[in-house]
Design a protein around this motif. Sequence first.
Motif, PDB file in Angstrom:
ATOM      1  N   ALA A 254    -140.338  87.212  19.095  1.00  0.00           N
ATOM      2  CA  ALA A 254    -139.027  86.558  19.124  1.00  0.00           C
ATOM      3  C   ALA A 254    -139.047  85.260  18.328  1.00  0.00           C
ATOM      4  CB  ALA A 254    -138.614  86.280  20.568  1.00  0.00           C
ATOM      5  N   ASN A 255    -140.132  84.504  18.463  1.00  0.00           N
ATOM      6  CA  ASN A 255    -140.224  83.204  17.801  1.00  0.00           C
ATOM      7  C   ASN A 255    -140.393  83.327  16.291  1.00  0.00           C
ATOM      8  OD1 ASN A 255    -140.506  80.200  18.256  1.00  0.00           O
ATOM      9  ND2 ASN A 255    -142.464  80.567  17.259  1.00  0.00           N
ATOM     10  N   THR A 256    -141.097  84.386  15.855  1.00  0.00           N
ATOM     11  CA  THR A 256    -141.353  84.570  14.420  1.00  0.00           C
ATOM     12  C   THR A 256    -140.355  85.526  13.770  1.00  0.00           C
ATOM     13  OG1 THR A 256    -142.927  86.369  14.862  1.00  0.00           O
ATOM     14  CG2 THR A 256    -143.816  84.132  14.715  1.00  0.00           C
ATOM     15  N   LYS A 257    -139.361  85.969  14.576  1.00  0.00           N
ATOM     16  CA  LYS A 257    -138.338  86.912  14.089  1.00  0.00           C
ATOM     17  C   LYS A 257    -138.971  88.196  13.544  1.00  0.00           C
ATOM     18  CE  LYS A 257    -134.918  83.329  13.102  1.00  0.00           C
ATOM     19  NZ  LYS A 257    -135.657  82.269  13.828  1.00  0.00           N
ATOM     20  N   ASP A 258    -139.969  88.676  14.259  1.00  0.00           N
ATOM     21  CA  ASP A 258    -140.704  89.874  13.865  1.00  0.00           C
ATOM     22  C   ASP A 258    -139.959  91.115  14.349  1.00  0.00           C
ATOM     23  OD1 ASP A 258    -142.504  91.840  13.242  1.00  0.00           O
ATOM     24  OD2 ASP A 258    -144.108  91.116  14.546  1.00  0.00           O
ATOM     25  N   THR A 259    -138.992  91.569  13.559  1.00  0.00           N
ATOM     26  CA  THR A 259    -138.193  92.728  13.964  1.00  0.00           C
ATOM     27  C   THR A 259    -139.035  93.997  14.042  1.00  0.00           C
ATOM     28  OG1 THR A 259    -137.549  93.118  11.664  1.00  0.00           O
ATOM     29  CG2 THR A 259    -136.058  91.793  13.018  1.00  0.00           C
ATOM     30  N   ALA A 260    -140.078  94.078  13.220  1.00  0.00           N
ATOM     31  CA  ALA A 260    -140.930  95.273  13.218  1.00  0.00           C
ATOM     32  C   ALA A 260    -141.582  95.495  14.578  1.00  0.00           C
ATOM     33  CB  ALA A 260    -141.996  95.152  12.134  1.00  0.00           C
ATOM     34  N   ALA A 261    -141.883  94.411  15.277  1.00  0.00           N
ATOM     35  CA  ALA A 261    -142.512  94.545  16.595  1.00  0.00           C
ATOM     36  C   ALA A 261    -141.575  95.252  17.568  1.00  0.00           C
ATOM     37  CB  ALA A 261    -142.890  93.175  17.135  1.00  0.00           C
ATOM     38  N   PHE A 262    -140.286  94.974  17.455  1.00  0.00           N
ATOM     39  CA  PHE A 262    -139.332  95.584  18.376  1.00  0.00           C
ATOM     40  C   PHE A 262    -138.989  97.020  17.984  1.00  0.00           C
ATOM     41  CE2 PHE A 262    -138.628  91.025  19.079  1.00  0.00           C
ATOM     42  CZ  PHE A 262    -138.795  90.986  20.467  1.00  0.00           C
ATOM     43  N   THR A 263    -139.076  97.340  16.697  1.00  0.00           N
ATOM     44  CA  THR A 263    -138.785  98.720  16.293  1.00  0.00           C
ATOM     45  C   THR A 263    -139.904  99.675  16.692  1.00  0.00           C
ATOM     46  OG1 THR A 263    -139.707  98.344  14.067  1.00  0.00           O
ATOM     47  CG2 THR A 263    -137.330  98.039  14.344  1.00  0.00           C
ATOM     48  N   LYS A 264    -141.033  99.136  17.133  1.00  0.00           N
ATOM     49  CA  LYS A 264    -142.107  99.989  17.651  1.00  0.00           C
ATOM     50  C   LYS A 264    -141.735 100.597  19.000  1.00  0.00           C
ATOM     51  CE  LYS A 264    -145.925  97.495  15.427  1.00  0.00           C
ATOM     52  NZ  LYS A 264    -147.147  96.668  15.655  1.00  0.00           N
ATOM     53  N   VAL A 265    -140.693 100.038  19.624  1.00  0.00           N
ATOM     54  CA  VAL A 265    -140.247 100.517  20.935  1.00  0.00           C
ATOM     55  C   VAL A 265    -139.255 101.660  20.737  1.00  0.00           C
ATOM     56  CG1 VAL A 265    -139.117  99.892  23.100  1.00  0.00           C
ATOM     57  CG2 VAL A 265    -140.564  98.221  21.903  1.00  0.00           C
ATOM     58  N   SER A 266    -139.486 102.749  21.419  1.00  0.00           N
ATOM     59  CA  SER A 266    -138.607 103.911  21.303  1.00  0.00           C
ATOM     60  C   SER A 266    -137.166 103.535  21.642  1.00  0.00           C
ATOM     61  CB  SER A 266    -139.088 105.016  22.252  1.00  0.00           C
ATOM     62  OG  SER A 266    -138.221 106.126  22.218  1.00  0.00           O
ATOM     63  N   GLY A 267    -136.242 103.919  20.765  1.00  0.00           N
ATOM     64  CA  GLY A 267    -134.828 103.649  21.015  1.00  0.00           C
ATOM     65  C   GLY A 267    -134.307 102.394  20.360  1.00  0.00           C
ATOM     66  N   ILE A 268    -135.182 101.587  19.763  1.00  0.00           N
ATOM     67  CA  ILE A 268    -134.744 100.367  19.090  1.00  0.00           C
ATOM     68  C   ILE A 268    -134.903 100.538  17.583  1.00  0.00           C
ATOM     69  CG2 ILE A 268    -135.101  97.888  18.783  1.00  0.00           C
ATOM     70  CD1 ILE A 268    -136.101  97.722  21.617  1.00  0.00           C
ATOM     71  N   GLY A 269    -133.788 100.500  16.866  1.00  0.00           N
ATOM     72  CA  GLY A 269    -133.812 100.621  15.418  1.00  0.00           C
ATOM     73  C   GLY A 269    -133.767  99.257  14.753  1.00  0.00           C
ATOM     74  N   PRO A 270    -133.755  99.222  13.428  1.00  0.00           N
ATOM     75  CA  PRO A 270    -133.738  97.951  12.694  1.00  0.00           C
ATOM     76  C   PRO A 270    -132.568  97.040  13.060  1.00  0.00           C
ATOM     77  CG  PRO A 270    -134.266  99.756  11.220  1.00  0.00           C
ATOM     78  CD  PRO A 270    -133.858 100.382  12.516  1.00  0.00           C
ATOM     79  N   LYS A 271    -131.369  97.606  13.207  1.00  0.00           N
ATOM     80  CA  LYS A 271    -130.206  96.788  13.562  1.00  0.00           C
ATOM     81  C   LYS A 271    -130.356  96.202  14.954  1.00  0.00           C
ATOM     82  CE  LYS A 271    -126.763  99.053  10.612  1.00  0.00           C
ATOM     83  NZ  LYS A 271    -125.470  99.802  10.586  1.00  0.00           N
ATOM     84  N   GLY A 272    -130.804  97.021  15.874  1.00  0.00           N
ATOM     85  CA  GLY A 272    -131.007  96.538  17.234  1.00  0.00           C
ATOM     86  C   GLY A 272    -132.070  95.466  17.298  1.00  0.00           C
ATOM     87  N   ALA A 273    -133.146  95.651  16.530  1.00  0.00           N
ATOM     88  CA  ALA A 273    -134.230  94.667  16.502  1.00  0.00           C
ATOM     89  C   ALA A 273    -133.745  93.338  15.938  1.00  0.00           C
ATOM     90  CB  ALA A 273    -135.400  95.196  15.684  1.00  0.00           C
ATOM     91  N   SER A 274    -132.905  93.408  14.905  1.00  0.00           N
ATOM     92  CA  SER A 274    -132.369  92.177  14.311  1.00  0.00           C
ATOM     93  C   SER A 274    -131.501  91.426  15.309  1.00  0.00           C
ATOM     94  CB  SER A 274    -131.554  92.515  13.057  1.00  0.00           C
ATOM     95  OG  SER A 274    -132.365  93.078  12.060  1.00  0.00           O
ATOM     96  N   ARG A 275    -130.702  92.170  16.065  1.00  0.00           N
ATOM     97  CA  ARG A 275    -129.848  91.534  17.072  1.00  0.00           C
ATOM     98  C   ARG A 275    -130.700  90.899  18.174  1.00  0.00           C
ATOM     99  NH1 ARG A 275    -127.611  95.685  18.811  1.00  0.00           N
ATOM    100  NH2 ARG A 275    -128.687  95.866  20.802  1.00  0.00           N
ATOM    101  N   ILE A 276    -131.776  91.580  18.538  1.00  0.00           N
ATOM    102  CA  ILE A 276    -132.653  91.064  19.591  1.00  0.00           C
ATOM    103  C   ILE A 276    -133.264  89.725  19.187  1.00  0.00           C
ATOM    104  CG2 ILE A 276    -134.847  91.449  20.784  1.00  0.00           C
ATOM    105  CD1 ILE A 276    -134.128  94.455  20.788  1.00  0.00           C
ATOM    106  N   VAL A 277    -133.852  89.652  17.982  1.00  0.00           N
ATOM    107  CA  VAL A 277    -134.498  88.403  17.580  1.00  0.00           C
ATOM    108  C   VAL A 277    -133.472  87.293  17.402  1.00  0.00           C
ATOM    109  CG1 VAL A 277    -136.472  89.564  16.524  1.00  0.00           C
ATOM    110  CG2 VAL A 277    -134.490  89.007  15.119  1.00  0.00           C
ATOM    111  N   LEU A 278    -132.250  87.650  16.994  1.00  0.00           N
ATOM    112  CA  LEU A 278    -131.197  86.646  16.838  1.00  0.00           C
ATOM    113  C   LEU A 278    -130.817  86.066  18.196  1.00  0.00           C
ATOM    114  CD1 LEU A 278    -129.119  85.228  15.012  1.00  0.00           C
ATOM    115  CD2 LEU A 278    -127.564  87.141  15.449  1.00  0.00           C
ATOM    116  N   GLU A 279    -130.616  86.941  19.177  1.00  0.00           N
ATOM    117  CA  GLU A 279    -130.183  86.474  20.490  1.00  0.00           C
ATOM    118  C   GLU A 279    -131.302  85.834  21.305  1.00  0.00           C
ATOM    119  OE1 GLU A 279    -127.497  88.700  22.833  1.00  0.00           O
ATOM    120  OE2 GLU A 279    -126.755  89.895  21.164  1.00  0.00           O
ATOM    121  N   LEU A 280    -132.559  86.163  20.963  1.00  0.00           N
ATOM    122  CA  LEU A 280    -133.685  85.561  21.685  1.00  0.00           C
ATOM    123  C   LEU A 280    -134.082  84.209  21.104  1.00  0.00           C
ATOM    124  CD1 LEU A 280    -136.097  88.578  22.346  1.00  0.00           C
ATOM    125  CD2 LEU A 280    -134.606  87.413  23.985  1.00  0.00           C
TER     126      LEU A 280
END
Length: 205
Positions: free
Chosen positions: A101-127
């Motif tokens: 979250a701190n480094t805006k590492d969207t790739a880390a979140f896309t490793k989770v099933s069900g989370i795509g690039p757009k979702g990962a970007s929203r997650i790091v933005l909101e976190l």
Amino acid sequence: MISSLTGTVQTVALNTAVIDVNGFGMLVNATPGTLSALHAGREATVFTSMVVREDSMTLFGFATAEERDVFEVLISVSGIGPRTGLAILAVHSPEEVRIAANTKDTAAFTKVSGIGPKGASRIVLELNGKLVPTGAPVPSASGGGNVSVWEPQVIEALTGLGWSEKDATATLKSLSKADPDVIAAGNVAEILRAALRSMSSGTRV
């Protein structure tokens, strides 16, 4: 609000456990890592978060208070429900989530099933600003690779989840041929997740 439970473990399933607290069987949803430490007939403490909906009240359990706290921040993000929050913590440790979250590492979140690039970007933005690294050691992905270290832990976790020791051992043997990289890394959590995927599908890899 129920923030923790202490009692005797009644049952442990693939995604849930039932803990007897003074005669009340409390159903708790949890990650494989948390469930692997629970054993039927033994006393245990789990830190919990209760998610209240119009038609339900669901408890989610965690091995540590930090894991619960990160979960509660995660589900405050638009589009992340409790199941996705739990899935994130099944893949990453709390500190890894903080770092991502701190480094805006969207790739880390896309490793989770069900989370795509757009979702990962929203997650790091909101976190942003909500989760910051604590400096705690992050478990090494290499894990040492020593079978004598990880194998008993994985077998114990699988038998605690209801499978026989024979099936657990056979699955790990098959996994070593089908996915040698996971075995070579020696990371207990990764090996456990791979074994659970194989066993829950009803076939050995």
